[in-house]
Design an enzyme around this catalytic site. Sequence first.
Site, mmCIF file in Angstrom:
data_model
loop_
_atom_site.group_PDB
_atom_site.id
_atom_site.type_symbol
_atom_site.label_atom_id
_atom_site.label_comp_id
_atom_site.label_asym_id
_atom_site.label_seq_id
_atom_site.Cartn_x
_atom_site.Cartn_y
_atom_site.Cartn_z
ATOM 1 N N ASN A 142 0.802 -1.237 0.000
ATOM 2 C CA ASN A 142 0.000 0.000 0.000
ATOM 3 C C ASN A 142 0.830 1.279 0.000
ATOM 4 O O ASN A 142 0.423 2.275 -0.595
ATOM 5 C CB ASN A 142 -1.029 -0.007 1.141
ATOM 6 C CG ASN A 142 -0.406 -0.190 2.494
ATOM 7 O OD1 ASN A 142 0.740 -0.640 2.622
ATOM 8 N ND2 ASN A 142 -1.141 0.158 3.527
ATOM 9 N N GLU A 238 3.950 -4.918 12.217
ATOM 10 C CA GLU A 238 2.976 -3.837 11.988
ATOM 11 C C GLU A 238 1.890 -4.444 11.111
ATOM 12 O O GLU A 238 2.113 -4.695 9.924
ATOM 13 C CB GLU A 238 3.641 -2.656 11.273
ATOM 14 C CG GLU A 238 4.706 -1.954 12.086
ATOM 15 C CD GLU A 238 4.137 -1.077 13.190
ATOM 16 O OE1 GLU A 238 2.912 -0.949 13.293
ATOM 17 O OE2 GLU A 238 4.937 -0.536 13.966
ATOM 18 N N CYS A 272 -3.401 1.009 6.587
ATOM 19 C CA CYS A 272 -3.588 0.146 7.763
ATOM 20 C C CYS A 272 -4.415 0.887 8.805
ATOM 21 O O CYS A 272 -5.330 0.333 9.392
ATOM 22 C CB CYS A 272 -2.245 -0.292 8.320
ATOM 23 S SG CYS A 272 -1.133 1.090 8.640
ATOM 24 N N GLU A 446 7.088 1.217 15.485
ATOM 25 C CA GLU A 446 7.984 1.818 14.519
ATOM 26 C C GLU A 446 7.966 3.332 14.756
ATOM 27 O O GLU A 446 6.980 3.857 15.255
ATOM 28 C CB GLU A 446 7.451 1.523 13.108
ATOM 29 C CG GLU A 446 8.482 0.943 12.199
ATOM 30 C CD GLU A 446 7.891 0.222 10.999
ATOM 31 O OE1 GLU A 446 6.801 0.580 10.523
ATOM 32 O OE2 GLU A 446 8.558 -0.704 10.526
HETATM 33 P P1 NAD Z 1 0.704 -9.560 3.174
HETATM 34 O O1 NAD Z 1 0.777 -10.031 4.574
HETATM 35 O O2 NAD Z 1 0.001 -10.376 2.174
HETATM 36 O O3 NAD Z 1 2.171 -9.338 2.575
HETATM 37 C C1 NAD Z 1 3.124 -8.511 3.211
HETATM 38 C C2 NAD Z 1 4.522 -8.976 2.830
HETATM 39 O O4 NAD Z 1 4.778 -10.272 3.387
HETATM 40 C C3 NAD Z 1 4.746 -9.121 1.324
HETATM 41 O O5 NAD Z 1 6.050 -8.643 1.031
HETATM 42 C C4 NAD Z 1 4.663 -10.631 1.113
HETATM 43 O O6 NAD Z 1 5.364 -11.097 -0.015
HETATM 44 C C5 NAD Z 1 5.309 -11.128 2.390
HETATM 45 N N1 NAD Z 1 4.998 -12.516 2.745
HETATM 46 C C6 NAD Z 1 3.958 -13.278 2.346
HETATM 47 N N2 NAD Z 1 4.001 -14.504 2.944
HETATM 48 C C7 NAD Z 1 5.078 -14.486 3.758
HETATM 49 C C8 NAD Z 1 5.639 -15.418 4.693
HETATM 50 N N3 NAD Z 1 5.086 -16.630 4.884
HETATM 51 N N4 NAD Z 1 6.726 -15.059 5.380
HETATM 52 C C9 NAD Z 1 7.280 -13.827 5.222
HETATM 53 N N5 NAD Z 1 6.811 -12.893 4.367
HETATM 54 C C10 NAD Z 1 5.714 -13.220 3.644
HETATM 55 O O7 NAD Z 1 0.106 -8.087 3.285
HETATM 56 P P2 NAD Z 1 -0.331 -7.119 2.092
HETATM 57 O O8 NAD Z 1 -1.582 -7.667 1.507
HETATM 58 O O9 NAD Z 1 0.854 -6.854 1.217
HETATM 59 O O10 NAD Z 1 -0.617 -5.772 2.888
HETATM 60 C C11 NAD Z 1 -1.872 -5.398 3.378
HETATM 61 C C12 NAD Z 1 -1.912 -5.566 4.884
HETATM 62 O O11 NAD Z 1 -0.848 -4.835 5.483
HETATM 63 C C13 NAD Z 1 -3.176 -5.005 5.497
HETATM 64 O O12 NAD Z 1 -3.671 -5.890 6.466
HETATM 65 C C14 NAD Z 1 -2.690 -3.720 6.177
HETATM 66 O O13 NAD Z 1 -3.511 -3.306 7.239
HETATM 67 C C15 NAD Z 1 -1.332 -4.106 6.610
HETATM 68 N N6 NAD Z 1 -0.504 -2.917 6.825
HETATM 69 C C16 NAD Z 1 -0.136 -2.597 8.109
HETATM 70 C C17 NAD Z 1 0.613 -1.451 8.360
HETATM 71 C C18 NAD Z 1 1.031 -1.070 9.755
HETATM 72 O O14 NAD Z 1 1.952 -0.263 9.904
HETATM 73 N N7 NAD Z 1 0.396 -1.583 10.803
HETATM 74 C C19 NAD Z 1 0.996 -0.640 7.298
HETATM 75 C C20 NAD Z 1 0.603 -0.992 6.008
HETATM 76 C C21 NAD Z 1 -0.145 -2.150 5.788
#
Ligand code: NAD
Length: 466
Positions: A142, A238, A272, A446
């Site tokens: 995002n 996060e 998020c 963070e």
């Molecule tokens: P996701 O969990 O699908 O992917 C995030 C990252 O993890 C990607 O780089 C992905 O390739 C990697 N990944 C996938 N499987 C993995 C594994 N088994 N081990 C290690 N890494 C792995 O999330 P997304 O769909 O890319 O992002 C959206 C989510 O992120 C939403 O839930 C959003 O709320 C959250 N988000 C949180 C924050 C925060 O600061 N709290 C900020 C932005 C987004």
Amino acid sequence: METMTIGGRAVEGAGTFGVENPATGRVFAQAPECSPEQLDEALRAASDAFPAWRSDEGARRDLLRAAAKRVEDAADELAALITAEQGKPLADARLEVQGTVAGLRFVADLEVPREVLADDDQARVELLHQPFGVVAAITPWNFPVAIAGLKLGPALLTGNTVVLKPSPFTPLSTLHLGGVLRDVLPPGVLNVVSGSDPLGARLTAHPVPRKISFTGSVATGRKVAAAAADDLKRVTLELGGNDAAILLDDFDVDALADRLFWGAFLNSGQVCAAIKRVYVPRRLHDVVVDALADRARSVVVGDGTAEGTRLGPLTTRPQFERVSELVADALARGATAVTGGGPLDREGYFFQPTILRDIDDGVRLVDEEQFGPALPVLAYDDVEDAIRRANATHYGLDGSVWSADPERAAAVAERLECGTAWLNTHALPHPAVPFGGWKHSGLGVESGVPGLLAFTESKVLYRVKG
Ligand code: NAD
């Protein structure tokens, strides 16, 4: 094609994978797929670079400032890549890069604290904060550049070296960031690798990183925590949110409806810490619904490269399908879409800005994280009930309370179970302010000095006197 950065070199992948432009739904570029051997190489390069990098704090500060300047100079290229792969309007992509530059500069000036705990006749005792070694940084789609920057600045300033892995949906801007910094930072200090999800799993399970800094979904966060547990790696998570905004009965609709709207719809709701449900006193409910619906109807949705666009598409096909499914489910369960209610009739992953009423807790769109431009507005009769409903979730990222009376608002905000509670606004990040989630929304923080310390182990240095 964008290349990976490993040991200071531009490296092509063992294979490639396609990256879609969400405004068309079509693949527009290829990205490198990092092989297990290349990942080993990146981690080795990061390990080899660590001793020299950790040894000179002054040089690290200077190089972080130089890195910020280089990112600033590359802002146009980075913003164009963000818009192409992530979908947000170009102006927002530029703000994302500017925020990253400002964050790097802010971190470059932070002091890593060194505290004297005791100094008496017997001993002088200090508390130091020292780097882990290699940090694995994993980011979502995002805010690809901003979230990478949030991890890089503090990890590097405190003396760690980094292997950074972006989301496979938005790898290009992060790969480009690696390229931009390739001849600023010493080889191996920052490595950027790209690939599909199993690459993330391999990175977290690898014995080299001592710390994982992860931003993404709760589901993946659990897997990361489990992988970290095996080796007792340190981990910052996060994760997602389902932030509630509670409006009090003196909420000034004319003055605050814009801010409320953008608290929910920025980045097409893919934030998020966006407002994901609004609790409104029953007396104000219709007025608030109308004010939000007016804004949702008039906001310009389109390709992020088009002049005047304020909201882009959803970034990924799965996310587009998920938002479509959650809204359809809400409508099937009796909700009314005052405006919007489905995808836009055009190519790409566009969804109409949607305001829903006649909807209650227990419907998936309210209980789950929708992460899209569809906002439920719920009525309440008693503020105690609103607080209870806001807290009745496994999420605990942010929350906000909206009122003309700051003291009343603060009293309600103090009772929200979340990492940050805002008054009359929602989710304005600042590099000095720690950000993190309660419950399933995360582990650790963070930003700010606490975020800096998350990239360090603490060490007591005990000198006996006499
Ligand atoms: P996701 O969990 O699908 O992917 C995030 C990252 O993890 C990607 O780089 C992905 O390739 C990697 N990944 C996938 N499987 C993995 C594994 N088994 N081990 C290690 N890494 C792995 O999330 P997304 O769909 O890319 O992002 C959206 C989510 O992120 C939403 O839930 C959003 O709320 C959250 N988000 C949180 C924050 C925060 O600061 N709290 C900020 C932005 C987004």
